[in-house]
Write an enzyme that holds these catalytic residues in place. Structure first.
Site, mmCIF file in Angstrom:
data_model
loop_
_atom_site.group_PDB
_atom_site.id
_atom_site.type_symbol
_atom_site.label_atom_id
_atom_site.label_comp_id
_atom_site.label_asym_id
_atom_site.label_seq_id
_atom_site.Cartn_x
_atom_site.Cartn_y
_atom_site.Cartn_z
ATOM 1 N N SER A 151 0.916 -1.065 0.095
ATOM 2 C CA SER A 151 -0.052 0.136 -0.077
ATOM 3 C C SER A 151 0.816 1.163 0.035
ATOM 4 O O SER A 151 0.393 2.426 -0.215
ATOM 5 C CB SER A 151 -0.917 0.018 1.088
ATOM 6 O OG SER A 151 0.036 -0.073 2.457
ATOM 7 N N HIS A 183 -2.836 -3.119 -5.518
ATOM 8 C CA HIS A 183 -3.106 -2.647 -4.333
ATOM 9 C C HIS A 183 -4.639 -2.612 -4.189
ATOM 10 O O HIS A 183 -4.969 -2.085 -4.699
ATOM 11 C CB HIS A 183 -2.714 -1.172 -3.988
ATOM 12 C CG HIS A 183 -3.066 -0.511 -2.708
ATOM 13 N ND1 HIS A 183 -3.310 0.811 -2.599
ATOM 14 C CD2 HIS A 183 -3.209 -1.224 -1.618
ATOM 15 C CE1 HIS A 183 -3.413 0.735 -1.382
ATOM 16 N NE2 HIS A 183 -3.596 -0.360 -0.611
#
Length: 483
Positions: A157, A180
């Site tokens: 992330s 992500h």
């Protein structure tokens, strides 16, 4: 009704979202990979919250076998059980037919050995955010995974995708990228597809196609700390805490719930306020990010982190609540708020006397202590820096279009749809001259907060009298070519 639909700001916002979503998820050309047709063996490394959700997404889309891997046997067992129970609940609620349930469960495999991923066409790594650990995993995958064109993707992330990719042999790096997901991964619709410097166009198109097949929206973004969504969250969460400490304390001061109320569903419209979000996600996540960034004070030596520069605005309130008080959030029933299992299933935020005392401690030297702010002022202080970071992201070519940022915030961060996304909101509801003027005022007041320094793109838009979306449509800056 027609006038409201066609001419109201809310109607325009919904139309903006409709077209932005379709524009962002449509690639330049179609992938020829079997993965783009829903076929292939999938590996998911990490049986925690993210890994479980990612595995569910691939299983429900028909991919398989899907191999869930974790080196911890108990964690792996818990992950498999969660996936089975989630799919069974979906069947009971009519979201998944009994035949598809049976087929999905048959395709689910589990393992504690990386060698079990040798035949994978696509691997998603979803372990905790530690660059060394991720590089080690990818280095091993480089020799284990047999197919030279297998996609090796990271669910990171915030971390540098190029640094992860560099642990692969040069010929494999074109097949490496970030994928992500947002938590819970089997529910949230957004996926940031992070392009590294070596990622090929074919790899990006295949990931786009796969993302759409698992019923999610892919947004291709560039590689930087936090990419788009989390990078913009940093000034938002930081200023939320600093505004609280600056104006909180005492009986008359700003409270944690005041800030959340201004941003939340009953006023601005976000799904949750910043402190509620932190409690749900876990306050240790932000703490660990600050530690990785070199901002924390060393508990042994008392020295501040090397990257907490002189003059930087910073408060240790959020650090102390994690370090010394163990207030990690909902998962331990105490964070910015208290939680009671008997009240709202342990999810309803309740005021905390302990946190009020901590706020009193950190706000005692603030010249604006014990002064309330109007809701609109809170909104501007915490959301204008977020918008400003969006402009900087566009300047740098990390995002290719303002509407991509809007989609990321709509589907990844609970932005209210009727406001169209942060860039649409700044463009159409607030007005860029208002944003610029307020940022200039706040930067003059707080030069130690770099996120208040207005973006050059924002200043250029105001100078030319253009909204940022119009600015891009007229092709006065070609960001797409940089991605």
């Amino acid at each position: 009704f027609n006038d409201l639909l066609y001419h109201s700001l809310q109607g325009r916002a919904y139309r903006h979202i409709f077209f932005a979503e379709r524009s962002s998820s449509s690639g330049k050309k179609k992938s020829t990979s079997p993965l783009a047709k829903g076929k292939g063996t999938i590996g998911v490394i990490g049986a925690g919250t993210m890994g479980r959700g990612i595995a569910i997404s691939f299983l429900k889309a028909g991919y398989g076998p899907v191999i869930l891997l974790d080196v911890n046997p108990k964690g792996l067992e818990a992950g498999v059980k969660y996936i089975q129970q989630t799919l069974q609940v979906d069947t009971k609620k009519g979201r998944l037919s009994p035949s598809k349930l049976k087929a999905a469960l048959a395709r689910l495999k589990s393992s504690t050995a990386l060698s079990s991923l040798a035949g994978c066409d696509l691997v998603v790594e979803a372990v905790f955010e530690n660059l060394g650990v991720k590089r080690d995993i990818f280095s091993k995958l480089d020799t284990i995974v047999k197919k030279e064109d297998a996609l090796l993707l990271s669910n990171t992330s915030t971390l540098d995708v190029d640094a992860i990719s560099s642990s692969l042999s040069p010929k494999r790096r074109q097949f490496c990228a970030g994928m992500h997901f947002f938590s819970p991964a089997h529910i949230m619709k957004l996926v940031e597809v992070v392009r590294g410097k070596d990622t090929s166009a074919e790899t990006l198109e295949t990931i786009r196609a796969v993302t759409k097949l698992i019923r999610k929206i892919p947004i291709v973004v560039g590689n930087c700390d936090g990419f788009v969504g989390n990078r913009m969250m940093h000034p938002y969460t930081t200023e939320s805490t600093l505004t609280l400490v600056g104006h909180g304390g005492g009986e008359a001061g700003l409270t944690i719930s005041d800030v959340d109320a201004a941003i939340g569903p009953k006023y601005f419209g976000m799904a949750l306020g910043p402190f509620q979000v932190s409690d749900v996600a876990g306050n240790d996540i932000g703490y660990n990010i600050r530690r990785e960034k070199g901002l924390l004070r060393d508990p042994k030596t008392g020295q501040v982190g090397k990257n907490r520069l002189p003059g930087m605005r910073y408060t240790e309130m959020a650090d102390e609540m994690v370090e010394k008080m163990g207030r990690l959030g909902q998962k331990v029933l105490k964070g910015w708020y208290n939680y009671d299992p008997k009240v709202g299933k342990g999810r309803k935020p309740l005021p905390s006397t302990e946190m009020q005392q901590l706020l009193d401690k950190y706000s005692k030297d603030s010249p604006s202590r014990s002064t309330k702010l109007e809701k609109d002022e809170i909104v501007q202080r915490v959301l204008f820096p977020l918008v400003n970071e969006g402009f900087k992201i566009l300047e740098e070519g990390i995002a290719s279009d303002p509407s991509d940022i809007d989609i990321i915030y709509l589907y990844g961060y609970g932005w209210p749809a009727y406001r169209g996304g942060p860039m649409f909101w700044a463009d159409n509801e607030v007005g860029l001259p208002v944003v610029l003027k307020k940022l200039e005022e706040l930067h003059a007041m707080h030069p130690g907060s770099e996120y208040f320094r207005p973006s050059e793109l924002l200043k250029d838009c105001v100078k030319k009298g253009l909204g940022v979306q119009e600015y891009f449509r007229q092709s006065r800056i070609d960001v797409t070519s940089r991605l």
